[in-house]
Design a protein around this motif. Structure first.
Motif, PDB file in Angstrom:
ATOM      1  N   GLN A 416       1.264  -1.303   0.271  1.00 25.33           N
ATOM      2  CA  GLN A 416      -0.185   0.051  -0.109  1.00 25.33           C
ATOM      3  C   GLN A 416       0.678   1.411   0.249  1.00 25.33           C
ATOM      4  N   GLN A 419       2.084   1.707  -3.324  1.00 18.60           N
ATOM      5  CA  GLN A 419       1.342   2.122  -4.252  1.00 18.60           C
ATOM      6  C   GLN A 419       0.729   4.098  -3.598  1.00 18.60           C
ATOM      7  N   ALA A 420       0.897   4.344  -2.907  1.00 19.79           N
ATOM      8  CA  ALA A 420       0.777   5.893  -2.510  1.00 19.79           C
ATOM      9  C   ALA A 420       2.006   6.399  -3.192  1.00 19.79           C
ATOM     10  N   LEU A 423       1.883   6.629  -7.413  1.00 18.59           N
ATOM     11  CA  LEU A 423       0.499   7.754  -6.923  1.00 18.59           C
ATOM     12  C   LEU A 423       0.713   9.111  -6.673  1.00 18.59           C
ATOM     13  N   GLU A 427       1.430  11.715  -9.794  1.00 16.74           N
ATOM     14  CA  GLU A 427       0.897  13.435  -9.544  1.00 16.74           C
ATOM     15  C   GLU A 427       1.705  14.717  -9.402  1.00 16.74           C
ATOM     16  N   LEU A 462      -6.242   7.225 -13.829  1.00 13.38           N
ATOM     17  CA  LEU A 462      -5.643   7.299 -12.316  1.00 13.38           C
ATOM     18  C   LEU A 462      -6.834   6.788 -11.292  1.00 13.38           C
ATOM     19  N   ASP A 463      -7.501   8.047 -11.487  1.00 12.65           N
ATOM     20  CA  ASP A 463      -8.894   7.874 -10.678  1.00 12.65           C
ATOM     21  C   ASP A 463      -8.982   6.720 -10.054  1.00 12.65           C
ATOM     22  N   LYS A 465      -7.633   3.346 -11.303  1.00 14.38           N
ATOM     23  CA  LYS A 465      -7.177   2.820 -10.888  1.00 14.38           C
ATOM     24  C   LYS A 465      -7.565   2.516  -9.470  1.00 14.38           C
ATOM     25  N   SER A 466      -6.781   3.940  -9.174  1.00 16.54           N
ATOM     26  CA  SER A 466      -7.243   4.144  -7.842  1.00 16.54           C
ATOM     27  C   SER A 466      -8.527   3.613  -6.902  1.00 16.54           C
ATOM     28  N   ARG A 467      -9.434   4.201  -7.917  1.00 20.25           N
ATOM     29  CA  ARG A 467     -11.193   3.147  -7.091  1.00 20.25           C
ATOM     30  C   ARG A 467     -10.966   1.854  -7.037  1.00 20.25           C
ATOM     31  N   GLU A 469      -8.023  -0.394  -7.002  1.00 19.96           N
ATOM     32  CA  GLU A 469      -6.541  -0.397  -4.943  1.00 19.96           C
ATOM     33  C   GLU A 469      -7.868  -0.330  -4.211  1.00 19.96           C
ATOM     34  N   LYS A 470      -8.562   0.361  -4.157  1.00 24.54           N
ATOM     35  CA  LYS A 470      -9.306   0.420  -3.556  1.00 24.54           C
ATOM     36  C   LYS A 470     -10.558  -0.829  -2.938  1.00 24.54           C
TER      37      LYS A 470
END
Length: 755
Positions: A416, A419-420, A423, A427, A462-463, A465-467, A469-470
């Motif tokens: 995690q 991955q952060a 990200l 950005e 990216l959004d 992928k972020s969702r 991943e969550k």
């Protein structure tokens, strides 16, 4: 004559065949040992020689060599990294012990082989060992383990598609159910196995074994449980024996042919066909004579001797039993020695050699207890060690699983964080690109707009992928929680099972202790009874013998008058009559205590027995001027043993005459009650004391105290004990009660039919 000649030729052929097989095995061993000395290299060829050697030694029943070469094969297989060969060696070692009745070492070897098979994934060996374990547990007998082992083997064979081996397991399961007397289930499993064997080629042995087991069940089972008459049951058994004999002859399985003929002999013997029964037993001897496993021949000898004893041919049976005992002693077969000692005890008892019978029976008890104690002590120790290991193994697995969960959690957190960071880097790169785009010139306005559109598209990806991943993280957490719950449930079930096993073990131990305490109390009581009887015999026999010696000395001097001679003769007759009655009671008591003593129960005309005994006692009653009155209420038939009834009535009449003063009365009556026939003997004598009456009406096996009669008649104290013992053996009831006018009434209640 032709039949005897046929027997002689067949026996000679089997003996020559056995000798030739033994010589061939010894030659094979010599050649293998010579090759092993010339080629000492530790390779696969040497491993194969070791395997052939321990198989040859097993056929010759040389245990030390079997153990030595299986051990060499195991060590060499481990060194050559051939685990399957090591597993096979454990399997053959277990089978060797199993086939010779040494179940404890056989079980240890089999379980080690199972462990090896599990480690290397050798499923065929795993199934084969459980197959043999199932058969061994059924003959142990431990039917719970037998069913478990066979079900394990069936699961493996079904997985491998081996229908024939699975059918063999069903035969073993049927054997367990037969041992539990659940004959219908046993028959159902045997029919399933027989169907499989008939539908595949090359399974003549399976067909023969299944039919032989079916015949054995129909012979042993109770008619009511099968829903058949005795004649139908015996016919079914003979039919299945005929079906078994053909395939068995085809594949020349002599041990199975021996079992078939033993069962056939017992059926013919039960049906009264003595000649056919003897023919079958002799054929069984011939088949088993040539077997490498000589214990099978010993068992055939014992079966034949049992038949001969049933025909009262004791002289013919004696050498067979002696030969079986010799085989058991030379081959160290404790089961054969145990059964042979029991047969010798029965033979001596039939020939009225009671001291010899008792010695052999003590030897039988010693072998039986030795086998039982050794197996149970090892089984208890093994269970305790297995339980301790299971608890430790569960603790270790729990710790390992907890550490694994913690490691997985740390790995997930590191993922995690990674991955952060990725990200944030993306950005930052996008922001830098936007800053450069805003600094661009108007000439590149169109390009800037295109870049802006690309940035928005990247942001959308990216959004998404972020969702994703969550969502993935949440799903992982859910799976982790579910796995943790399942693991905790499994741990709870394991602990519950362990607690249940401990509880059951403790309960079995408590039950065993209670049985041992009860048996100890009974033995102590019987010991006291025996000591007292010996004391009485040694005391009361001295006086008659001394009187007889004194009388003979007086006769030697020849100076006795006729009056003195008559007086001495009358006194000596009375003394010897007492001694004779005492010895009859002692012998009857000793015979009733022998193992295997059973009354011959049948419908009796009680009045005939009682009248004869009353007439016989009339002279003794007349000497004391006693009045004997006999009455009978209708027919007097009941179910019992004529000798036991006569002994009970004789003792009660003698006691009534002994303890009734001159001029008294003795009443004997037979009354028909609702559920039983009542025989009453009442007198007007001194009667039983309260303590004597309480003892007689209790379940105590102790011998009562002897007291003198009204004319100082001697007693032994064993008569009433015999009355109680024999009444119980006939399922009758005997009791004593005081009369209002003085004296005692004894009442014997006998059933009208078999209980």
């Amino acid at each position: 004559m032709k039949l005897c000649y046929y027997y002689l030729l067949l026996l000679l052929f089997l003996c020559q065949t056995a000798t030739a097989q033994r010589q061939q095995l010894e030659q094979t061993i010599d050649s293998l040992l010579l090759a092993d000395r010339h080629f000492p290299t530790e390779d696969k060829a040497r491993l194969e020689r070791y395997e052939k050697l321990y198989k040859c030694y097993a056929k010759l029943n040389q245990e030390a060599q079997v153990v030595a070469y299986t051990g060499k094969a195991m060590r060499l297989a481990d060194k050559l990294k051939l685990p399957r060969s090591a597993g096979d060696a454990w399997y053959h070692l277990g089978y060797y012990y199993h086939s010779r009745g040494k179940y404890i070492p056989a079980e240890e070897a089999y379980k080690t082989g199972i462990k090896k098979a599990t480690e290397i994934g050798y499923r065929q060996l795993y199934g084969d060992i459980y197959y043999n374990l199932g058969a061994m547990y059924a003959s142990w007998p431990d039917y719970d383990k037998a069913l478990h082992a066979n079900l394990e083997a069936v699961a493996v064979f079904n997985e491998l598609g081996d229908k024939e081996s699975a059918a063999g397991c069903q035969v073993n399961i049927a054997s367990a159910y037969k041992g539990l007397a659940q004959y219908q289930q046993a028959i159902a499993y045997l029919h399933k196995a027989l169907e499989v064997f008939k539908n595949t080629k090359g399974n003549e042995y399976g067909i023969a074994l299944s039919c032989s087991e079916l015949a054995s069940i129909y012979f042993q089972a109770d008619e009511q449980k099968l829903g058949m008459s005795k004649t139908q049951k015996m016919q079914a058994a003979l039919q299945y024996l005929a079906l078994a004999e053909g395939p068995a002859n085809q594949v020349q399985v002599y041990d199975l042919l021996g079992d078939i003929n033993v069962t056939r002999g017992r059926i013919y013997s039960m049906n009264g066909d003595v000649e056919a029964a003897e023919h079958a037993f002799r054929k069984a001897l011939e088949y088993n004579k040539g077997m490498t496993d000589i214990s099978l021949y010993a068992n055939s000898l014992l079966s034949f001797s049992e038949f001969l004893m049933s025909q009262q041919r004791y002289a013919d049976a004696a050498p067979l039993v002696s030969e079986a005992l010799k085989i058991g002693e030379e081959g160290k077969w404790p089961q054969v020695q145990r059964d042979a000692q029991l047969a010798l005890s029965t033979l001596a008892e039939k020939q009225q050699q009671y001291t010899v019978a008792l010695d052999h029976y003590k030897a039988y008890i010693r072998y039986r207890d030795q086998l039982f104690n050794e197996q149970n002590e090892r089984e208890i120790t093994r269970k305790r060690m297995q339980l301790d290991f299971l608890i430790k193994e569960n603790d270790y697995k729990h710790q390992q699983h907890t550490m694994s969960l913690a490691l997985q959690k740390r790995t997930l957190e590191a993922t995690q964080r990674k991955q952060a960071l990725e990200l944030k880097e993306r950005e930052s790169r996008i922001q830098k690109l936007a800053f450069l785009q805003r600094q661009a010139t108007l000439e590149r306005e169109k390009l800037q707009k295109e870049n802006e559109l690309e940035r928005q598209r990247l942001n959308a990806n990216l959004d998404r992928k972020s969702r994703d991943e969550k969502i993935l993280i949440q799903e992982n957490k859910t799976k982790l929680n579910r796995n943790l719950a399942i693991f905790l449930g499994v741990i709870l079930l394991g602990l519950s099972g362990a607690a249940l096993l401990i509880y059951r073990a403790n309960r079995k131990t408590a039950q065993l202790n209670r049985v041992i305490s009860s048996q100890k109390a009974e033995l102590e009581e019987l010991g006291k009874v025996k000591d007292r009887i010996l004391g009485m015999v040694s005391h009361d026999m001295r006086a008659p013998v001394n009187s007889l010696i004194s009388f003979t000395r007086l006769l030697e001097h020849g100076n006795l008058s006729e009056d003195k001679l008559k007086a001495y003769t009358l006194s000596l007759t009375t003394t010897l009559g007492h001694a004779s009655n005492m010895m009859d009671n002692v012998l009857n008591w000793a015979y009733s205590q022998m193992q295997g003593f059973k009354p011959e129960l049948q419908m009796l005309d009680i009045s005939t027995v009682v009248k004869e005994l009353v007439d016989a006692a009339a002279s003794d009653a007349a000497r004391k001027k006693l009045q004997l009155n006999y009455t009978q209420d209708g027919a007097a038939t009941a179910f019992g043993d004529v000798n036991m009834v006569a002994l009970i009535v004789r003792n009660l009449l003698n006691n009534a005459i002994k303890f009734t003063p001159e001029g008294g009365q003795i009443a004997i009556s037979i009354v028909q009650a609702t559920s039983c026939l009542q025989l009453r003997i009442s007198d007007t004598g001194v009667g039983l004391s309260a303590a004597q009456q309480e003892w007689f009406n209790s379940d105590s096996v102790a011998v009562s105290r002897s007291t003198r009669g009204t004319n100082s008649e001697k007693g032994f104290g064993l008569g009433l004990t015999l009355c109680k013992t024999f009444a119980a053996m006939m399922h009758a009831n005997i009791s004593a009660a005081r009369n209002v006018q003085g004296g005692t009434t004894f009442e014997l209640s006998m059933p009208y039919s078999q209980v």
